[in-house]
Structure formats: C-alpha cells, structure tokens
Design a protein around this motif. Structure first.
Motif, PDB file in Angstrom:
ATOM      1  N   MET A   1      42.066  52.557  62.927  1.00  0.00           N
ATOM      2  CA  MET A   1      41.813  50.946  62.779  1.00  0.00           C
ATOM      3  C   MET A   1      41.773  50.463  61.400  1.00  0.00           C
ATOM      4  N   PRO A   2      42.682  49.455  60.983  1.00  0.00           N
ATOM      5  CA  PRO A   2      42.564  49.051  59.800  1.00  0.00           C
ATOM      6  C   PRO A   2      41.327  48.354  59.101  1.00  0.00           C
ATOM      7  N   MET A   3      41.204  48.633  58.093  1.00  0.00           N
ATOM      8  CA  MET A   3      39.911  48.208  57.282  1.00  0.00           C
ATOM      9  C   MET A   3      40.469  47.205  55.968  1.00  0.00           C
ATOM     10  N   LEU A   4      39.564  46.718  55.657  1.00  0.00           N
ATOM     11  CA  LEU A   4      39.623  45.610  54.282  1.00  0.00           C
ATOM     12  C   LEU A   4      39.672  46.590  53.008  1.00  0.00           C
ATOM     13  N   GLY A   5      40.827  46.190  52.313  1.00  0.00           N
ATOM     14  CA  GLY A   5      40.831  46.986  50.899  1.00  0.00           C
ATOM     15  C   GLY A   5      41.036  46.040  49.701  1.00  0.00           C
ATOM     16  N   ILE A   6      40.396  46.478  48.407  1.00  0.00           N
ATOM     17  CA  ILE A   6      40.817  46.018  47.251  1.00  0.00           C
ATOM     18  C   ILE A   6      42.116  46.784  46.630  1.00  0.00           C
ATOM     19  N   LYS A   7      43.090  46.027  46.271  1.00  0.00           N
ATOM     20  CA  LYS A   7      44.287  46.601  45.480  1.00  0.00           C
ATOM     21  C   LYS A   7      44.259  46.480  44.043  1.00  0.00           C
ATOM     22  N   VAL A   8      44.248  47.544  43.290  1.00  0.00           N
ATOM     23  CA  VAL A   8      44.162  47.381  41.799  1.00  0.00           C
ATOM     24  C   VAL A   8      45.130  48.327  41.216  1.00  0.00           C
ATOM     25  N   PRO A   9      45.572  47.930  39.853  1.00  0.00           N
ATOM     26  CA  PRO A   9      46.473  48.841  39.337  1.00  0.00           C
ATOM     27  C   PRO A   9      45.629  49.942  39.076  1.00  0.00           C
ATOM     28  N   LEU A  10      46.154  51.321  38.820  1.00  0.00           N
ATOM     29  CA  LEU A  10      45.507  52.617  38.310  1.00  0.00           C
ATOM     30  C   LEU A  10      44.839  52.341  37.153  1.00  0.00           C
ATOM     31  N   ARG A  11      45.265  51.941  36.246  1.00  0.00           N
ATOM     32  CA  ARG A  11      44.432  51.748  34.838  1.00  0.00           C
ATOM     33  C   ARG A  11      43.115  51.197  35.025  1.00  0.00           C
ATOM     34  N   GLU A  12      42.787  50.456  35.927  1.00  0.00           N
ATOM     35  CA  GLU A  12      41.781  49.568  36.141  1.00  0.00           C
ATOM     36  C   GLU A  12      40.739  50.131  36.990  1.00  0.00           C
ATOM     37  N   GLY A  13      41.272  51.366  37.754  1.00  0.00           N
ATOM     38  CA  GLY A  13      40.430  51.853  38.881  1.00  0.00           C
ATOM     39  C   GLY A  13      38.990  52.357  38.656  1.00  0.00           C
ATOM     40  N   GLU A  14      38.637  53.068  37.523  1.00  0.00           N
ATOM     41  CA  GLU A  14      37.092  53.259  37.314  1.00  0.00           C
ATOM     42  C   GLU A  14      36.571  52.228  36.909  1.00  0.00           C
ATOM     43  N   LYS A  15      36.820  51.114  36.223  1.00  0.00           N
ATOM     44  CA  LYS A  15      36.073  49.914  36.177  1.00  0.00           C
ATOM     45  C   LYS A  15      35.944  48.995  37.298  1.00  0.00           C
ATOM     46  N   VAL A  16      36.728  49.142  38.210  1.00  0.00           N
ATOM     47  CA  VAL A  16      36.711  48.536  39.434  1.00  0.00           C
ATOM     48  C   VAL A  16      35.772  49.171  40.371  1.00  0.00           C
ATOM     49  N   ARG A  17      35.800  50.600  40.541  1.00  0.00           N
ATOM     50  CA  ARG A  17      34.968  51.346  41.092  1.00  0.00           C
ATOM     51  C   ARG A  17      33.503  50.956  40.865  1.00  0.00           C
ATOM     52  N   ARG A  18      33.283  51.146  39.789  1.00  0.00           N
ATOM     53  CA  ARG A  18      31.911  50.831  39.188  1.00  0.00           C
ATOM     54  C   ARG A  18      31.395  49.432  39.525  1.00  0.00           C
ATOM     55  N   LYS A  19      32.179  48.644  39.531  1.00  0.00           N
ATOM     56  CA  LYS A  19      31.878  47.041  39.800  1.00  0.00           C
ATOM     57  C   LYS A  19      31.660  47.067  41.261  1.00  0.00           C
ATOM     58  N   LEU A  20      32.391  47.651  42.247  1.00  0.00           N
ATOM     59  CA  LEU A  20      32.233  47.680  43.513  1.00  0.00           C
ATOM     60  C   LEU A  20      30.804  48.186  44.006  1.00  0.00           C
ATOM     61  N   LEU A  21      30.777  49.552  43.474  1.00  0.00           N
ATOM     62  CA  LEU A  21      29.218  49.935  43.711  1.00  0.00           C
ATOM     63  C   LEU A  21      28.198  49.024  43.177  1.00  0.00           C
TER      64      LEU A  21
END
Length: 332
Positions: free
Chosen positions: A1-21
């Motif tokens: 079953m599909p879920m919602l996702g946030i798509k970001v460039p690889l270089r921004e991955g860690e910064k976005v992960r921390r923000k989402l947490l």
C-alpha cells in the motif's frame, strides 16, 4: 500500500532527516528509499516546503528485545522462561527450571540470536559449593569456552566462569564501597576472587592486600593487575585465617555472605582502630540486620574491641524471603 513520502536530493538527506524527526512526522517503522540522486523519506503527514510523493516503503524489521520472543518451546511452558540471566563478558549463564532443561539448546540459540555480543551460553548445573565456591556449568549453545573478559566500573576482569566465583550483580555495591574509600588507605580484601573489589579499590588505595584460597582466582587476579595496570595490589594465595592479624588495614572487605560470620575474629584483628569493615551476610526478611549486629558485637567484645555500625543496606534478594545484606561498621 502506497504511503506519503518526502523527496529530497541526496546531499540534503541528513539535514532533512533530522528536521523530520524534530517535527515528529518521520515514519521510523519504514526504511528510507533511494531513487537515483534522490532520497524519499516515509512520513506520517505532508510537510510544507517539501515535494510530497506517493511510494511503497519496506518495513523496518524490528529486532526482538528478549530471547523469549523467538525461542521455540511448548506454549504451556512459556511462562516458566526466566526473565533474566547473568552476562559475564561475552558469556551468558542462565538458570532453568527442570521442565525447561530439555529445551536448553533452543533457549541458548535464542539468546545468541537476540544478544549479538554473547558468544557462549551455559546453564547452571548445580548450586555454588565447595571451598572454591564454584558451580557446574552445562553448555547450551555457542562457543565451548568458559574464559572471558568482563568489564565493569571502568575496569577489566579476566576470569574463567567454571573455575572461579564471580557475580556481575554486585557491580553497584562494589562502586559504593569504592566511593566510600579514602585516598591512600591500606585495604584488606579477605575473599578477593579475581579482584573486582581489589582492582577497583587500587585506583584509590595506597595498598590492597587481596587474599583467596582458590589458586585459579589468584592466577586471574595476577593477570587483572597487569590488565588494569595497578601495581599496588598484593595477591595472597591461602587460608585467610593464616593471614589475619599480620595486616593492619584501614578498610576490610568481607564479601563471603554465607560464611562471613565465621571470619569476624580475623577481620577485626586485621583492622586498625577507627578502621571500617564492610561485612556481607544472608538474612531472612523478618530479621535483616539484628542477628548479624549481635554477632559482630559479641566477637568484638571477646577481642576487647568495640564497634559502631555506620551503614546498613539490602544489597539484593537472594532467595524467597532471603536477602543479601551489607553492614558497614567501624572498629575501635
């Protein structure tokens, strides 16, 4: 079953992960997905300012927190599975009721599966007994060896669990005694084993005399001196009765709860006036300290000495209605 996702460039991955947490929207039960030069984070709800997509995410496989979750035993016996066991270095030692003994192999393998740092599992095959205070151990799973290096209170202890007595359950008590000790003291550890008290106290003491009747314990005590780089421990192999009185200590450790009362004379003779004895015993819950206090005072009086109790505490439960207790007393 599909879920919602946030798509970001690889270089921004860690910064976005921390923000989402930080926002509490990252769906941590699912794995983050890589899509070319992008990462797609599974989220519980959309987040403004980010590209929202729909995607399939793989669930994170949760590691079981207890061996009881994965072990194979009949359902009617599951309530008998022990909730805890001793871990000494990378060796686990478990006590099993008779109904589970035939499933010991399964239990051992389940412990190895859940606890990756454990390399060998043994079952208690007898009670602690004999002059050397050791028990029979039965191999259940993993490596067939009984020597290990255990770490506690910032020290390392090399030992063979089949040849010496050692319990990790007194680590907190050993640190309590260390905190009470004073710099430069002369300490007498009457039943030293491989040195969990002696090696730790050596970091504060001027000199530690460490006696044990088990030659294997003294062998490992010698090794633990080198392992921890403490030169001020004097290992003594032999009966403590032959040593008592030759040492005059500021602090004496009597960690032999089943028989410590039989060695009170030796302990008091080895203690300077004003020195402290850390006495351990077993007691019924209806009379935790008084029976020991009376015996301590009686022995002291016979030697023309007096005592003052300065601390009493329950260390741990030992058996139904029975407790391991500690009494600290000063000798004059």
């Amino acid at each position: 079953m599909p879920m919602l996702g946030i798509k970001v460039p690889l270089r921004e991955g860690e910064k976005v992960r921390r923000k989402l947490l930080e926002l509490g929207v990252l769906a941590t039960d699912y794995k983050i997905k890589k899509d070319g030069k992008f990462l797609i984070f599974p989220v519980k709800s959309p987040v403004k300012g980010f590209e929202v997509v729909e995607s399939e995410f793989e669930p994170v496989k949760k590691r079981p927190s207890s061996y009881r979750e994965v072990v194979e035993v009949p359902n009617e016996l599951r309530t008998l599975l022990p909730s805890s066991f001793d871990i000494i270095g990378d060796i686990a030692i478990i006590e099993l009721p008779v109904e589970l003994v035939s499933y010991g192999g399964n239990i051992g393998e389940a412990i190895l599966e859940v606890h990756k740092g454990i390399k060998a599992v043994f079952m208690k095959g007898s009670k602690v007994s004999g002059t050397f205070r050791v028990r029979e151990l039965l191999h259940l799973a993993g490596e067939e060896r009984t020597e290990t290096i255990h770490r506690e209170n910032h020290i390392k202890l090399k030992l063979d669990v089949a040849r010496v007595y050692y319990t990790p359950r007194l680590a907190t008590e050993r640190m309590r005694v260390f905190e009470k000790a004073k710099e430069g003291e002369i300490i007498f550890d009457m039943f030293a084993g491989v040195g969990p008290y002696a090696v730790l106290l050596a970091k504060k003491a001027g000199l530690v005399f460490a006696c044990d009747i088990n030659p294997w314990a003294v062998k490992y005590l010698e090794e633990n001196k080198k392992l921890n780089k403490v030169e001020n421990v004097i290992p003594i192999l032999g009966d403590v009765r032959k040593v008592a009185g030759q040492i005059k200590a500021d602090r004496v450790i009597m960690n032999l709860p089943k028989f410590a009362h039989e060695f009170l004379r030796e302990a008091i003779l080895s203690t300077k006036s004003g020195g402290v004895i850390h006495y351990y015993g077993f007691s019924h819950e209806e009379n935790l300290f008084e029976v020991h206090e009376e015996n301590i005072k009686r022995v002291a009086e016979k030697l023309g000495r007096s005592v003052e109790v300065i601390d009493e505490r329950v260390v741990r439960p030992y058996a139904p209605y029975q407790y391991n207790v500690a009494i600290d007393f000063r000798v004059f």
